[in-house]
Design an enzyme around this catalytic site. Sequence first.
Site, PDB file in Angstrom:
ATOM      1  N   CYS A 294      44.687  38.257  51.552  1.00 50.94           N
ATOM      2  CA  CYS A 294      44.120  39.609  51.514  1.00 50.94           C
ATOM      3  C   CYS A 294      42.730  39.449  50.922  1.00 50.94           C
ATOM      4  O   CYS A 294      41.898  38.752  51.517  1.00 50.94           O
ATOM      5  CB  CYS A 294      45.022  40.621  50.807  1.00 50.94           C
ATOM      6  N   SER A 295      42.430  40.046  49.791  1.00 50.82           N
ATOM      7  CA  SER A 295      41.096  39.882  49.215  1.00 50.82           C
ATOM      8  C   SER A 295      41.170  40.018  47.702  1.00 50.82           C
ATOM      9  O   SER A 295      40.314  40.653  47.090  1.00 50.82           O
ATOM     10  CB  SER A 295      40.132  40.927  49.776  1.00 50.82           C
ATOM     11  N   CYS A 296      42.185  39.417  47.098  1.00 54.19           N
ATOM     12  CA  CYS A 296      42.356  39.541  45.650  1.00 54.19           C
ATOM     13  C   CYS A 296      41.098  39.048  44.935  1.00 54.19           C
ATOM     14  O   CYS A 296      40.497  38.046  45.338  1.00 54.19           O
ATOM     15  CB  CYS A 296      43.564  38.733  45.205  1.00 54.19           C
TER      16      CYS A 296
END
Lengths: 246, 246, 199, 199
Positions: free
Chosen positions: C104-106
Amino acid sequence: MVEGDHAPFCHAPARLLNLGSKLASKYTSGVNGVHDLGGMHGFGPVERSPDPPTLVRWESIVRAIQLDTRAAGVMNVDEFRYGIERMDPVHYLSSPYFEHWLDGISRVLVEKGRITEAELEARAASLVAETEPPTAARAAFKAVPPAGFRRDVAWAPQRHVGDRVRTSTASPVGHTRMARYARGKLGTVHARHGAYVFPDSSAHGLGDDPQHLYSVRFAAAELWGESAEAGTSVYIDLWEPYLQTA
Amino acid sequence: MVEGDHAPFCHAPARLLNLGSKLASKYTSGVNGVHDLGGMHGFGPVERSPDPPTLVRWESIVRAIQLDTRAAGVMNVDEFRYGIERMDPVHYLSSPYFEHWLDGISRVLVEKGRITEAELEARAASLVAETEPPTAARAAFKAVPPAGFRRDVAWAPQRHVGDRVRTSTASPVGHTRMARYARGKLGTVHARHGAYVFPDSSAHGLGDDPQHLYSVRFAAAELWGESAEAGTSVYIDLWEPYLQTA
Amino acid sequence: MAKYHPNVEDYVVSRVRALESLLLEKGLLRTETVDDVIARFEKDVGPLVGARMVARAWLDPRYRELLLSDAGTAVTHFGLPAYGELRVVEDTEDVHNLVVCTLCSCYPWPVMGLPPVWYKMPPYRSRAVLEPRKLLGEMGWEIPEPREIRVWDSSAELRYMVLPLPPPGAADMSEDALAGCITRDALIGVEPVRLPGAK
Amino acid sequence: MAKYHPNVEDYVVSRVRALESLLLEKGLLRTETVDDVIARFEKDVGPLVGARMVARAWLDPRYRELLLSDAGTAVTHFGLPAYGELRVVEDTEDVHNLVVCTLCSCYPWPVMGLPPVWYKMPPYRSRAVLEPRKLLGEMGWEIPEPREIRVWDSSAELRYMVLPLPPPGAADMSEDALAGCITRDALIGVEPVRLPGAK
C-alpha cells in the site's frame, strides 16, 4: 460487461460505472492483486515534483473520514486496506491515491451496513442538484478507546534472531501482508517485534488473533535470482504464521 | 506526467496520449509485467457470450498486418509479443485484444525503422481529414521462407522424462516465457519436445539461439502452497535455460 | 464550498461530500476532525519532527542512541505522544537504507508529514525492492558498490525512517539550521542531505 | 469504408487505417492477406477441423491413436498442412484437461478458429492455473474430486487441444453429426460435449 470478439475486453473507466455495483462485488481479492506491486516491471520511471505534497479539500475530508471511522471502532486498518484491495484493477491503477481510500472506505461501510449504496447515491444526487435536505439531526460521535496494534500474548515467539526461515507459498484469497515477491523464499530473522494484531484475521472480522511479528532479511539473490542487484537486501515484517522452519 | 499530491497517480487513458511517446518509451518491461496474469486475484468472473467470436474490419486488418509483417521477415512472434508487453499497464488492462496487437506491432515497426511515428501520425491525420494523398506506388511484397519454430541442434537434451527440475528465480528485464507464478518451483519433466527458437533471444534481435524445450508438470501444491486445489496440476512448456537440477 | 482540484472528476467530489454528509449525521465523523486535517495538511508541513530528530541525533550522541534503540520514546522529546511503531535505520559509510511499502503506502505520517506522491505510486513501489541501486541512480543518487543497500518494506504496522549520514560541516551548525536542510526524501532514503550551497 | 464496431474509438481505427496504408505502400502488407482474413473471420467459422478430428477419433480407434501420438499429421487428414506444434490431450474418467495461455492468448487457430473473447481476458488467464476446479464450477461444469484436473499453460509455440470424453450415444452417430455438437469451448476444456436434447 459486454462481450463478443469485438466488444472486447473493455473495462469502462471504473468511475463511470455505477459505484454501487462495484462496492457490492461478490468477488474477493487476495494478495495476488494489482496492489501487490513489489518486483513488477513496466511502470516506468519515478517522477518527482518540486512541489511539496499538500491535500486539497476532498482529500482532507477522506482522510478525516478514515481517521474517525477508525476512532469510532467502525473500521479497522486491515478492513480498510482490504476494502481498497478489492477495487477493480484498472480503477486501482488509474485513480488518485485518495480515491482508493474513498472507494475502500465506502465498500467497507456498505458491507457493515453503516451506509447503504442507495442512500449514498441519493445523497450525492441531492448535493449535485443542490436540493440538499435540511440538515438532519446529528448522532453523537462515540470514540472507542484506541487499542493500537501491539498485543501482549502469553506465549513466546517461536523464532530467534538469526534463525533461517522459509516464507509460506500460499496464495490466500482475502487480505494478507505476505507479499507475492517474497513468497516461498529463504530469509533470516533480523529482529523480533513482539506480538501484533494479525491482518489475515483482523481484516475479515475474525478478531485480533495476535501473532509474533519479525523483521526478516532476504538477500536480493534469493528474491530475484540472477536478476538481483549485488549488495542489496530487503527487510520485511512478517507474522509467525507466514514462516516455516527452513 | 503531472505531479503534486493531488494531481495524483493519474494515468490518462493511454489512448488519449500521444501514441509516439508511448511507442518510443525507453522503459522496458520484463516478465513481471501485468501481462503475466497467472495466479492473479481480483479480475472477477469469466463472462461468456452466446455470440460466436468474429472479427470486425479493423481487427481483420490488424490480424493481416501481423501475418504479413511476419511473412515478410520484418517481425518475429517473440518481437511481436515483447512489443505488446511494453504497453502501459493500464492501457493493457483496459483495451481490446486487437488494440494490444496494434500497439505492439506499431512499437516494433518504429523501433526497427520500418515506419516513423511522424509518418504514422501524419497518415492518420490525413485519413481522418479525408485529405488522403493520391495512392503512392506500392513496393512489391517479398516473403521470406517460413522457418517455423523447431530447430535441429547438434546436442542432446540435458533433461530426461521423469527428472526433477527447479525453475529459475530470475526476474529478467526483457522478454521471457518463464511465468512468474512458476518461478523457483520444483517440477517433473513430462515430455521432451525437441529444440525450439528461444524467445529470450529471438525477441531482442539476438537470433534463434535454439534450446531444448520440455513439458514440465507442477503439482498445484508446489505452485500455490496451502491455497492449492486438491488433485490439480499445471503443465508448462519451458526451455532448458529456465531449468536447474533440483 | 471548498476549492476542489480541477483535475478530479465531479463524480469523486460528489461521492466524498455525500459520504461526509451521511457520516456526520450518523455520528461517525466529527467536523473537528475534518477541520484539523484541513488545518494540518492543506499547506506544506515539511518533514516535521523527523528532520528535527535527525538533526539532534547528529549533534547529540546520547539522543542518537535513543533514536536508534527506542525511536518511539525519542519522538516525545519534541512534544509528540510516544510512537512505539517507529523504527529508525542508520546509514553508515558501508550501508544505505531505503524505505518503501510495496503493498500500500505505509509511511510515518506523525513524524514525516504527508508522503510524497511518487512514494505512493506503482513505479517506486514496484522497483524499490527489485532494483534499488538502479532506481536511486535514476533518481539522481549514484551509490556504487560495495556500499550495501538495505530496503525496508513496511508490510506491518511498524514505520521506518532513515537516519542519513550527516553532510560535511554538520557538526558546526545549529540543530535548527540542520533541521531546515533535511528533506522528506532524505528520510525515505532517496537523496542525501545537502547543506545550502553544497553541490 | 468498412463497418467499424461502434464501441471502438475513432483513434484506434484511424491508427489501423494509417498503418495499413503505410505498409501497403512499403510492400510489407498484401491486400490479398487482408481480404483473406476478412473472408475467413468476419463470419463465425466455428471450431472447424478440431471438431472433426475429435469426432473421427471417437469413431475410429486408429485415428484416435494418431491424433494423440502425432496430432500434427492427424490434421492433414482434413486437408490442412501438417501442424507439428499441435498437441492433443486426452480426457478420461480420471483426468480432465484444460488449456490456457497465461502470458498472452496462444490458441490453435488453424484447427479451432478464433479464440473466444473470455479466453483472452484477465479473469480466465489469471484463474485457470490457480483454481481450475472452482473456475470450471463457476462456468457451469462441476468436476468433483477425485477426478484430476490438468491445466496446460501454452507458454511456448506448442498448441493444445482437448480430446473430450464422448457423450453417451456418440458411437451410434455419424462423424458429421458428432462434429456439429463439438464446441470450441469443449476443445478448450471448459464444457463437456453434449448431444442435442441431452441435459
